[in-house]
Write an enzyme that holds these catalytic residues in place. Structure first.
Site, PDB file in Angstrom:
ATOM      1  N   ASP A   1       0.953  -0.911  -0.353  1.00 18.74           N
ATOM      2  CA  ASP A   1      -0.034  -0.299   0.199  1.00 18.74           C
ATOM      3  C   ASP A   1       0.659   1.054  -0.168  1.00 18.74           C
ATOM      4  O   ASP A   1       0.577   2.551   0.395  1.00 18.74           O
ATOM      5  CB  ASP A   1      -0.726   0.372   1.267  1.00 18.74           C
ATOM      6  CG  ASP A   1      -2.032  -0.988   0.947  1.00 18.74           C
ATOM      7  OD1 ASP A   1      -2.264  -1.401   0.101  1.00 18.74           O
ATOM      8  OD2 ASP A   1      -2.405  -2.006   2.404  1.00 18.74           O
TER       9      ASP A   1
ATOM     10  N   LYS B   1       2.779   2.317  -5.001  1.00 15.14           N
ATOM     11  CA  LYS B   1       3.244   1.744  -6.173  1.00 15.14           C
ATOM     12  C   LYS B   1       2.345   2.315  -7.274  1.00 15.14           C
ATOM     13  O   LYS B   1       2.617   2.050  -8.264  1.00 15.14           O
ATOM     14  CB  LYS B   1       3.162   0.075  -5.899  1.00 15.14           C
ATOM     15  CG  LYS B   1       4.206  -0.186  -4.883  1.00 15.14           C
ATOM     16  CD  LYS B   1       4.225  -1.505  -4.608  1.00 15.14           C
ATOM     17  CE  LYS B   1       2.442  -2.736  -4.308  1.00 15.14           C
ATOM     18  NZ  LYS B   1       2.391  -2.132  -2.974  1.00 15.14           N
TER      19      LYS B   1
ATOM     20  N   GLY C   1      -4.073  -4.515  -4.276  1.00 21.07           N
ATOM     21  CA  GLY C   1      -4.955  -3.039  -4.526  1.00 21.07           C
ATOM     22  C   GLY C   1      -3.927  -1.930  -4.892  1.00 21.07           C
ATOM     23  O   GLY C   1      -4.013  -1.373  -3.866  1.00 21.07           O
ATOM     24  N   HIS C   2      -3.882  -1.383  -5.862  1.00 19.39           N
ATOM     25  CA  HIS C   2      -3.095  -0.234  -6.435  1.00 19.39           C
ATOM     26  C   HIS C   2      -4.162   0.816  -7.203  1.00 19.39           C
ATOM     27  O   HIS C   2      -5.532   0.599  -8.273  1.00 19.39           O
ATOM     28  CB  HIS C   2      -2.547  -0.536  -7.476  1.00 19.39           C
ATOM     29  CG  HIS C   2      -1.761  -2.003  -6.836  1.00 19.39           C
ATOM     30  ND1 HIS C   2      -0.214  -2.173  -7.810  1.00 19.39           N
ATOM     31  CD2 HIS C   2      -1.010  -1.891  -5.638  1.00 19.39           C
ATOM     32  CE1 HIS C   2      -0.069  -2.786  -7.057  1.00 19.39           C
ATOM     33  NE2 HIS C   2       0.298  -3.010  -5.858  1.00 19.39           N
TER      34      HIS C   2
ATOM     35  N   GLN D   1       2.098  -5.819  -3.456  1.00 23.64           N
ATOM     36  CA  GLN D   1       2.241  -5.782  -1.829  1.00 23.64           C
ATOM     37  C   GLN D   1       4.430  -5.643  -1.512  1.00 23.64           C
ATOM     38  O   GLN D   1       4.031  -4.121  -2.085  1.00 23.64           O
ATOM     39  CB  GLN D   1       2.786  -7.823  -1.119  1.00 23.64           C
ATOM     40  CG  GLN D   1       1.435  -8.591  -1.114  1.00 23.64           C
ATOM     41  CD  GLN D   1       1.208  -8.662  -2.956  1.00 23.64           C
ATOM     42  OE1 GLN D   1       1.583  -9.216  -3.097  1.00 23.64           O
ATOM     43  NE2 GLN D   1      -0.250  -8.270  -2.979  1.00 23.64           N
TER      44      GLN D   1
ATOM     45  N   THR E   1      -8.791  -3.728  -0.916  1.00 27.99           N
ATOM     46  CA  THR E   1      -9.014  -4.611  -1.321  1.00 27.99           C
ATOM     47  C   THR E   1     -10.246  -4.895  -0.426  1.00 27.99           C
ATOM     48  O   THR E   1     -10.665  -5.547  -0.366  1.00 27.99           O
ATOM     49  CB  THR E   1      -7.621  -5.875  -1.476  1.00 27.99           C
ATOM     50  OG1 THR E   1      -7.114  -5.262  -2.894  1.00 27.99           O
ATOM     51  CG2 THR E   1      -7.956  -6.971  -1.482  1.00 27.99           C
ATOM     52  N   THR E   2      -9.706  -5.043   0.767  1.00 27.63           N
ATOM     53  CA  THR E   2     -10.461  -5.016   1.953  1.00 27.63           C
ATOM     54  C   THR E   2     -11.663  -4.531   2.370  1.00 27.63           C
ATOM     55  O   THR E   2     -12.382  -5.194   3.530  1.00 27.63           O
ATOM     56  CB  THR E   2      -9.973  -6.417   2.668  1.00 27.63           C
ATOM     57  OG1 THR E   2      -8.803  -5.551   3.752  1.00 27.63           O
ATOM     58  CG2 THR E   2      -9.065  -7.849   2.202  1.00 27.63           C
TER      59      THR E   2
ATOM     60  N   PRO F   1      -9.770  -0.907   7.688  1.00 28.20           N
ATOM     61  CA  PRO F   1      -8.478   0.555   8.487  1.00 28.20           C
ATOM     62  C   PRO F   1      -7.561  -0.440   8.619  1.00 28.20           C
ATOM     63  O   PRO F   1      -6.963  -1.342   8.777  1.00 28.20           O
ATOM     64  CB  PRO F   1      -9.091   0.485   9.534  1.00 28.20           C
ATOM     65  CG  PRO F   1      -9.621  -0.406  10.132  1.00 28.20           C
ATOM     66  CD  PRO F   1     -10.420  -1.434   9.264  1.00 28.20           C
TER      67      PRO F   1
HETATM   68  P1  IMO Z   1      -0.741  -3.799  -2.642  1.00 35.11           P
HETATM   69  O1  IMO Z   1      -0.110  -4.374  -3.905  1.00 35.11           O
HETATM   70  C1  IMO Z   1      -0.941  -4.939   2.114  1.00 35.11           C
HETATM   71  C2  IMO Z   1      -1.729  -8.687   3.532  1.00 35.11           C
HETATM   72  C3  IMO Z   1      -2.645  -8.840   4.026  1.00 35.11           C
HETATM   73  C4  IMO Z   1      -1.464  -9.698   4.762  1.00 35.11           C
HETATM   74  C5  IMO Z   1      -0.739 -10.660   4.606  1.00 35.11           C
HETATM   75  C6  IMO Z   1      -0.863 -11.537   3.174  1.00 35.11           C
HETATM   76  O2  IMO Z   1      -2.091  -2.958  -2.995  1.00 35.11           O
HETATM   77  O3  IMO Z   1       0.389  -3.015  -1.295  1.00 35.11           O
HETATM   78  P2  IMO Z   1      -2.169 -12.131   1.442  1.00 35.11           P
HETATM   79  O4  IMO Z   1      -4.110 -12.616   1.373  1.00 35.11           O
HETATM   80  O5  IMO Z   1      -1.175 -12.650   0.828  1.00 35.11           O
HETATM   81  O6  IMO Z   1      -2.516 -14.347   1.844  1.00 35.11           O
HETATM   82  O7  IMO Z   1      -1.681 -11.900   2.728  1.00 35.11           O
HETATM   83  O8  IMO Z   1      -0.315  -9.475   3.513  1.00 35.11           O
HETATM   84  N1  IMO Z   1      -1.939  -8.028   2.063  1.00 35.11           N
HETATM   85  C7  IMO Z   1      -1.438  -6.934   2.205  1.00 35.11           C
HETATM   86  N2  IMO Z   1      -1.070  -5.549   2.694  1.00 35.11           N
HETATM   87  N3  IMO Z   1      -1.000  -4.865   1.009  1.00 35.11           N
HETATM   88  C8  IMO Z   1      -0.503  -5.277  -0.399  1.00 35.11           C
HETATM   89  O9  IMO Z   1      -0.711  -5.036  -1.341  1.00 35.11           O
HETATM   90  C9  IMO Z   1      -1.381  -6.571   0.334  1.00 35.11           C
HETATM   91  N4  IMO Z   1      -1.731  -7.997  -0.299  1.00 35.11           N
HETATM   92  C10 IMO Z   1      -2.007  -9.231   1.021  1.00 35.11           C
HETATM   93  O10 IMO Z   1      -3.152  -8.233   4.555  1.00 35.11           O
HETATM   94  O11 IMO Z   1      -1.364  -9.439   6.218  1.00 35.11           O
HETATM   95 MG    MG Z   2      -3.209  -1.508  -2.017  1.00 40.22          MG
END
Ligand code: IMO
Ligand code: MG
Length: 428
Positions: free
Chosen positions: A13, A16, A40-41, A221, A297-298, A301
Site C-alpha cells: 500500500d 505503487k 489493491g493499487h 505487496q 482490497t478489503t 482500516p
Molecule cells: P498491495 O499490492 C497490503 C497482506 C495481508 C496479510 C498478508 C497475507 O496493495 O500493496 P495474503 O492475502 O497475501 O495471503 O495476505 O499480506 N497483504 C497486503 N497488505 N497491501 C497489499 O497489496 C497486500 N496484499 C496482501 O493483509 O497481512
Molecule cells: Mg494496496
C-alpha cells in the site's frame, strides 16, 4: 533499453499504482510479476479513481501493453470482473493485456482453504483471496497453470486430483461434490474469456527488450511482506522483492537496469504481525483519515506508524533499490513533530539492523529522531521548491539517512501532484 522494477519497500500500500501510472508515460510494457488480486493499487485517471487488483497499472495509457507474468496467481473470475469494470469505464483492455500460460490459477477451493486457515486460530489476517493455498499447490507441484486450465481434459483431471488431496479440509465446509460442481459451473464458461489473453510471456518480453522497448515491472505487496525477507510468518506467499521480478516474468537479471523503491512518508500495515513503529491514538487516527488509510482490497482500516529507517534499510538492501519515490508527504502536514525511527532496542540492546527472529521483531522498541512539522496544502505544489522548508528538510533527512536518492515525491493522488527533484526520473 533495460527494464525497471518498481517495488514496495514497506508492508504494501505504498502507492505503487500511482508511481507505475506516472512512469508508464515513458514505458511500452508494464508487467505484474507476483501476487494476485490480494493487491489493491489505486490509480486516479481523468479525475476517476480506479482500484486495480490484477490488471497492471499501465492500463491507463493506451500505448502501453500490460502483462500478467508467470509469478502471478490469477483468479479468472476476478480478472473478468476487473476487465469488465475497466472497459465499462472507458479503458480498453482487450488486445493490450497478456496473461502468462505458466501463471497459476486460483479456484474457489483455494478461497475456502484460505478462510479455513484464517479461522483456525492460526490466521495472519490474509485478504482471503486464496493466494496462499494457490501458491501452496504451485510449490507442492499439484497446481493448475493457465495452460492446463485452457485444456478441458487436463483441467478436469487436475481439479479432481486437487479436490481429493484437499478433501479432509474442504469437507468441513461443503461436500466435495458441491465444490466440484461449483468449480465447473463457474470456471468452464470463463475459459473462453481468458483464452485470447494468453501467451508465452517470456517470449513476448524477450522480443520487446530486444527491440529496445521499455519495460516496467510492477510489484504487488512489499518487501516486508516477502515470504523470504518479510516479517515471516506474517507475510504473503510470494517474492515481491526485485529479484522476484525475474523469476515471475521470465526476464533475466542482466536485463534489469534499475529498481525504484516506493515508500510512504510514514508507514502502514494491514493484517497481523510485527510493526515496530506502530502508533495508536490521535495522530494515528488523523493520518488514517487524511491519508485515507483503508485497504483498497478489503476495506480494513490500516495500522499506522512513523517512518522506519531500520526497516527501510533492510528493504533497500534486499531489493538493490537505486531510487526511491516518497508518497503521501501531503498527509503528514499538520503533524508536529514528525518522528522517524533510526535504531531499535531489542532485549535492551541497541541495533540498527532489522531483526530476523519473530520474537525480536515483536520486541523491537524504536529509537526516534524528531523533525519539525509543516502545514499548508502541499497538494498544490508543482515543484519541490514550492514546498515548505520543513517538508523539504524532512525528505532530505530521509534521503541522507538511507543513502539513496529520492527523485520522486508525491503530494496527492493525481498525476499532477507529483514533483521531481535532483536528477529526476530513473529513465532519460
Ligand atoms: P498491495 O499490492 C497490503 C497482506 C495481508 C496479510 C498478508 C497475507 O496493495 O500493496 P495474503 O492475502 O497475501 O495471503 O495476505 O499480506 N497483504 C497486503 N497488505 N497491501 C497489499 O497489496 C497486500 N496484499 C496482501 O493483509 O497481512
Ligand atoms: Mg494496496
Amino acid at each position: 533499453m533495460p527494464a525497471i522494477v518498481i517495488v514496495g519497500v514497506q508492508w504494501g500500500d505504498e502507492g505503487k499504482g500511482k508511481v507505475v501510472d506516472y512512469l508508464s508515460r515513458s514505458a511500452d510494457f508494464v508487467v505484474r510479476y507476483q501476487g494476485g488480486n490480494n493487491a489493491g493499487h489505486t490509480v486516479v485517471f481523468d479525475g476517476k479513481t480506479f482500484a486495480m487488483h490484477l490488471v497492471p497499472s499501465g492500463v491507463f495509457l493506451p500505448k502501453v501493453r500490460n502483462v500478467i507474468g508467470n509469478g502471478v496467481v490469477v483468479d479468472p473470475k476476478a480478472l473478468r470482473g476487473e476487465v469488465e469494470m475497466l472497459e465499462g469505464r472507458g479503458i480498453r483492455v482487450r488486445g493490450r493485456l497478456h496473461v502468462s500460460l505458466s501463471a497459476h490459477v486460483i479456484l474457489p477451493y483455494h478461497i475456502v482453504l484460505d478462510g479455513l486457515r484464517e479461522e483456525s486460530g492460526h490466521g495472519i489476517g490474509t485478504t482471503r483471496r486464496g493466494i496462499g493455498p494457490c501458491y501452496e499447490d504451485k510449490v507442492a507441484r499439484v497446481g493448475i497453470r493457465v495452460a492446463d486450465y485452457l485444456d478441458p481434459g487436463a483441467f478436469k483431471a487436475l481439479v479432481d486430483q486437487n479436490l481429493r488431496l484437499r478433501a479432509c479440509d474442504l469437507e468441513r465446509v461443503k461436500p466435495k461434490a458441491l465444490i466440484r460442481e461449483e468449480v465447473f459451473a463457474e470456471y468452464e464458461p470463463l475459459r473462453g474469456f481468458l483464452k485470447p489473453f494468453c501467451c508465452d510471456v517470456a517470449i513476448l518480453l524477450e522480443k520487446a527488450l530486444k527491440a529496445g522497448e521499455r519495460v516496467l515491472l510492477e510489484s504487488a505487496q512489499g518487501a516486508m511482506l516477502d515470504v523470504d525477507f518479510g516479517t515471516y510468518p506474517f507475510v504473503t506467499s510470494s517474492n515481491p522483492v526485485a529479484g522476484g521480478a525475474c523469476s515471475g516474468s521470465g526476464i533475466g537479471p542482466t536485463s534489469i537496469g534499475g529498481v525504484v523503491g516506493v515508500t510512504k512518508a510514514y508507514t502502514t500495515r494491514v493484517g497481523l504481525g510485527p510493526f515496530p513503529t506502530e502508533i495508536e491514538g490521535r495522530t494515528a487516527r488523523y493520518l488514517r483519515q487524511v491519508g485515507k488509510e483503508y485497504g483498497a482490497t478489503t476495506g480494513r482500516p490500516r495500522r499506522i506508524g512513523w517512518l522506519d529507517l531500520v526497516q527501510l534499510k533492510a528493504a533497500l538492501r534486499v531489493n538493490g533499490v537505486s531510487n526511491l519515490a516518497m508518497m503521501k508527504l501531503d498527509a503528514l502536514a499538520n503533524v508536529h513533530p514528525i518522528k522517524v525511527a533510526t535504531a531499535y532496542k531489542v532485549k535492551g540492546r541497541l541495533t540498527r539492523e532489522f531483526p530476523v527472529s519473530r520474537a525480536d521483531q515483536l520486541d523491537a522498541e524504536p529509537v526516534y529522531e524528531s523533525y519539525p512539522g509543516f502545514s499548508g496544502d502541499l497538494g498544490a505544489a508543482r515543484s519541490f521548491s514550492d514546498l515548505p522548508k520543513a517538508a523539504r528538510d524532512y525528505v532530505l533527512a530521509v534521503e541522507r539517512g538511507l543513502g539513496v536518492p529520492i527523485p520522486i515525491v508525491s503530494l496527492g493522488r493525481s498525476r499532477e501532484q507529483t514533483v521531481l527533484r535532483g536528477k529526476g526520473l530513473p529513465w532519460p
